[in-house]
Write a protein that holds these residues in place. Sequence first.
Motif, PDB file in Angstrom:
ATOM      1  N   ILE A   1     -27.065 -14.902 -67.766  1.00 49.81           N
ATOM      2  CA  ILE A   1     -28.222 -14.155 -67.280  1.00 49.81           C
ATOM      3  C   ILE A   1     -27.742 -13.002 -66.429  1.00 49.81           C
ATOM      4  CG2 ILE A   1     -30.255 -14.208 -65.781  1.00 49.81           C
ATOM      5  CD1 ILE A   1     -30.877 -16.951 -66.734  1.00 49.81           C
ATOM      6  N   ALA A   2     -28.245 -11.818 -66.728  1.00 46.98           N
ATOM      7  CA  ALA A   2     -28.027 -10.632 -65.905  1.00 46.98           C
ATOM      8  C   ALA A   2     -29.332 -10.312 -65.192  1.00 46.98           C
ATOM      9  CB  ALA A   2     -27.594  -9.455 -66.779  1.00 46.98           C
ATOM     10  N   LEU A   3     -29.235  -9.920 -63.945  1.00 48.76           N
ATOM     11  CA  LEU A   3     -30.424  -9.634 -63.151  1.00 48.76           C
ATOM     12  C   LEU A   3     -30.591  -8.132 -62.957  1.00 48.76           C
ATOM     13  CD1 LEU A   3     -30.081 -12.355 -60.351  1.00 48.76           C
ATOM     14  CD2 LEU A   3     -31.333 -12.500 -62.518  1.00 48.76           C
ATOM     15  N   LEU A   4     -31.828  -7.669 -63.099  1.00 47.94           N
ATOM     16  CA  LEU A   4     -32.143  -6.263 -62.849  1.00 47.94           C
ATOM     17  C   LEU A   4     -33.612  -6.169 -62.482  1.00 47.94           C
ATOM     18  CD1 LEU A   4     -31.259  -3.282 -62.846  1.00 47.94           C
ATOM     19  CD2 LEU A   4     -31.950  -3.171 -65.252  1.00 47.94           C
ATOM     20  N   GLU A   5     -33.896  -5.813 -61.241  1.00 46.32           N
ATOM     21  CA  GLU A   5     -35.282  -5.643 -60.830  1.00 46.32           C
ATOM     22  C   GLU A   5     -35.786  -4.284 -61.287  1.00 46.32           C
ATOM     23  OE1 GLU A   5     -35.344  -6.511 -56.646  1.00 46.32           O
ATOM     24  OE2 GLU A   5     -35.280  -8.676 -57.014  1.00 46.32           O
ATOM     25  N   GLY A   6     -37.105  -4.147 -61.364  1.00 51.76           N
ATOM     26  CA  GLY A   6     -37.701  -2.994 -62.020  1.00 51.76           C
ATOM     27  C   GLY A   6     -37.576  -1.679 -61.302  1.00 51.76           C
ATOM     28  N   ASP A   7     -37.016  -1.674 -60.089  1.00 43.69           N
ATOM     29  CA  ASP A   7     -36.819  -0.401 -59.390  1.00 43.69           C
ATOM     30  C   ASP A   7     -35.349  -0.020 -59.278  1.00 43.69           C
ATOM     31  OD1 ASP A   7     -36.393  -2.544 -57.707  1.00 43.69           O
ATOM     32  OD2 ASP A   7     -37.227  -1.582 -55.926  1.00 43.69           O
ATOM     33  N   ASP A   8     -34.458  -0.806 -59.874  1.00 42.39           N
ATOM     34  CA  ASP A   8     -33.038  -0.464 -59.911  1.00 42.39           C
ATOM     35  C   ASP A   8     -32.649  -0.088 -61.339  1.00 42.39           C
ATOM     36  OD1 ASP A   8     -32.870  -1.156 -57.190  1.00 42.39           O
ATOM     37  OD2 ASP A   8     -32.470  -3.253 -57.683  1.00 42.39           O
ATOM     38  N   TYR A   9     -31.400   0.333 -61.544  1.00 43.38           N
ATOM     39  CA  TYR A   9     -30.971   0.645 -62.908  1.00 43.38           C
ATOM     40  C   TYR A   9     -29.455   0.608 -63.008  1.00 43.38           C
ATOM     41  CZ  TYR A   9     -30.346   5.460 -61.095  1.00 43.38           C
ATOM     42  OH  TYR A   9     -29.973   6.570 -60.376  1.00 43.38           O
ATOM     43  N   TRP A  10     -28.978   0.468 -64.238  1.00 46.59           N
ATOM     44  CA  TRP A  10     -27.545   0.440 -64.524  1.00 46.59           C
ATOM     45  C   TRP A  10     -27.078   1.811 -64.976  1.00 46.59           C
ATOM     46  CZ3 TRP A  10     -28.413  -4.461 -67.975  1.00 46.59           C
ATOM     47  CH2 TRP A  10     -28.626  -5.566 -67.139  1.00 46.59           C
ATOM     48  N   THR A  11     -25.819   2.102 -64.709  1.00 50.05           N
ATOM     49  CA  THR A  11     -25.272   3.413 -65.050  1.00 50.05           C
ATOM     50  C   THR A  11     -24.140   3.356 -66.069  1.00 50.05           C
ATOM     51  OG1 THR A  11     -23.819   3.240 -63.110  1.00 50.05           O
ATOM     52  CG2 THR A  11     -25.904   4.429 -62.826  1.00 50.05           C
ATOM     53  N   ASP A  12     -23.587   2.187 -66.291  1.00 52.34           N
ATOM     54  CA  ASP A  12     -22.459   2.035 -67.210  1.00 52.34           C
ATOM     55  C   ASP A  12     -22.939   1.333 -68.477  1.00 52.34           C
ATOM     56  OD1 ASP A  12     -20.118   1.395 -68.579  1.00 52.34           O
ATOM     57  OD2 ASP A  12     -19.013   0.839 -66.769  1.00 52.34           O
ATOM     58  N   PRO A  13     -22.852   1.983 -69.644  1.00 51.86           N
ATOM     59  CA  PRO A  13     -23.318   1.350 -70.874  1.00 51.86           C
ATOM     60  C   PRO A  13     -22.480   0.151 -71.302  1.00 51.86           C
ATOM     61  CG  PRO A  13     -22.235   3.442 -71.362  1.00 51.86           C
ATOM     62  CD  PRO A  13     -22.380   3.368 -69.873  1.00 51.86           C
ATOM     63  N   LEU A  14     -21.319  -0.031 -70.693  1.00 51.98           N
ATOM     64  CA  LEU A  14     -20.462  -1.176 -71.014  1.00 51.98           C
ATOM     65  C   LEU A  14     -20.536  -2.272 -69.946  1.00 51.98           C
ATOM     66  CD1 LEU A  14     -17.297   0.697 -72.322  1.00 51.98           C
ATOM     67  CD2 LEU A  14     -19.134  -0.336 -73.656  1.00 51.98           C
ATOM     68  N   LYS A  15     -21.453  -2.151 -69.021  1.00 49.03           N
ATOM     69  CA  LYS A  15     -21.560  -3.104 -67.916  1.00 49.03           C
ATOM     70  C   LYS A  15     -21.627  -4.550 -68.400  1.00 49.03           C
ATOM     71  CE  LYS A  15     -25.181  -5.140 -65.274  1.00 49.03           C
ATOM     72  NZ  LYS A  15     -24.679  -5.707 -64.011  1.00 49.03           N
ATOM     73  N   LEU A  16     -22.577  -4.862 -69.286  1.00 47.33           N
ATOM     74  CA  LEU A  16     -22.742  -6.245 -69.731  1.00 47.33           C
ATOM     75  C   LEU A  16     -21.523  -6.730 -70.504  1.00 47.33           C
ATOM     76  CD1 LEU A  16     -26.488  -6.407 -70.831  1.00 47.33           C
ATOM     77  CD2 LEU A  16     -25.456  -7.242 -68.707  1.00 47.33           C
ATOM     78  N   GLN A  17     -20.950  -5.873 -71.322  1.00 48.73           N
ATOM     79  CA  GLN A  17     -19.760  -6.257 -72.081  1.00 48.73           C
ATOM     80  C   GLN A  17     -18.618  -6.591 -71.131  1.00 48.73           C
ATOM     81  OE1 GLN A  17     -19.515  -6.208 -75.789  1.00 48.73           O
ATOM     82  NE2 GLN A  17     -17.914  -7.604 -75.095  1.00 48.73           N
ATOM     83  N   LYS A  18     -18.405  -5.756 -70.117  1.00 47.34           N
ATOM     84  CA  LYS A  18     -17.318  -5.983 -69.159  1.00 47.34           C
ATOM     85  C   LYS A  18     -17.510  -7.299 -68.409  1.00 47.34           C
ATOM     86  CE  LYS A  18     -16.433  -1.059 -68.237  1.00 47.34           C
ATOM     87  NZ  LYS A  18     -16.567   0.018 -67.228  1.00 47.34           N
ATOM     88  N   GLN A  19     -18.737  -7.571 -67.991  1.00 48.04           N
ATOM     89  CA  GLN A  19     -18.959  -8.772 -67.181  1.00 48.04           C
ATOM     90  C   GLN A  19     -18.887 -10.044 -68.018  1.00 48.04           C
ATOM     91  OE1 GLN A  19     -22.433  -6.918 -64.777  1.00 48.04           O
ATOM     92  NE2 GLN A  19     -21.481  -8.408 -63.401  1.00 48.04           N
TER      93      GLN A  19
END
Length: 213
Positions: A94-112
């Motif tokens: 499970i990855a967490l992301l609340e609706g007022d934040d955002y990710w900047t790296d398109p490979l974030k989930l792959q890396k983690q």
Amino acid sequence: MAAIFESPKVSVCMITYNHAPYIAQAIESVLMQKTDFLVELVIGEDCSTDDTRAIVREYGERYPDRIRLLLPNHNLGMIPNFVATMDACNGQYIALLEGDDYWTDPLKLQKQVDFLEAHPECSMCFHNVALLHQNGLEGLKRSPGAGAELTIEDLLLANPVSTCSVVFRHALVEELPEWYFELIMGDWSLWVLLAQRGKLSYIDQVMGVYRVH
């Protein structure tokens, strides 16, 4: 569609309430992820009084094979909404992301996910984030070169983890203790629960933005 929702490697758990100015950016940052595994986005929209529900409905209609919406008919509150949304997630991670934040790296989930697959002793990993104030970006959550692991003792002193940076093993928290439902904020206590079940490891990269407001 059902087969995808039943077998994702990662579920992105997103809770949102009155995030109309921000929710599209949060969703788009999930949709841009490049992975070699299936990812589902589960959104718990808690009866916002602005246009948040209309926006997430539009995204759900545009991406029915990637986005699943939970639309309660009355406001649940943050912790019940979070637990209900997490319970609806099917992913191994499970990855967490609340609706007022955002990710900047398109490979974030792959890396983690690659990190957790290579480190079975870890229950959770997280990364650095930029802090976004109303007048613009102002610094980072953690100083570069911060320690590679967190302990329960560290967590008793402070919460150095941004919710939008976390990926954890779903099986470790499938059942939450009763006291969890009485909390005002659930993320810090979730890290403590995960620290009891494995190492909390830090990836020293900036891969997201935490909005301070």
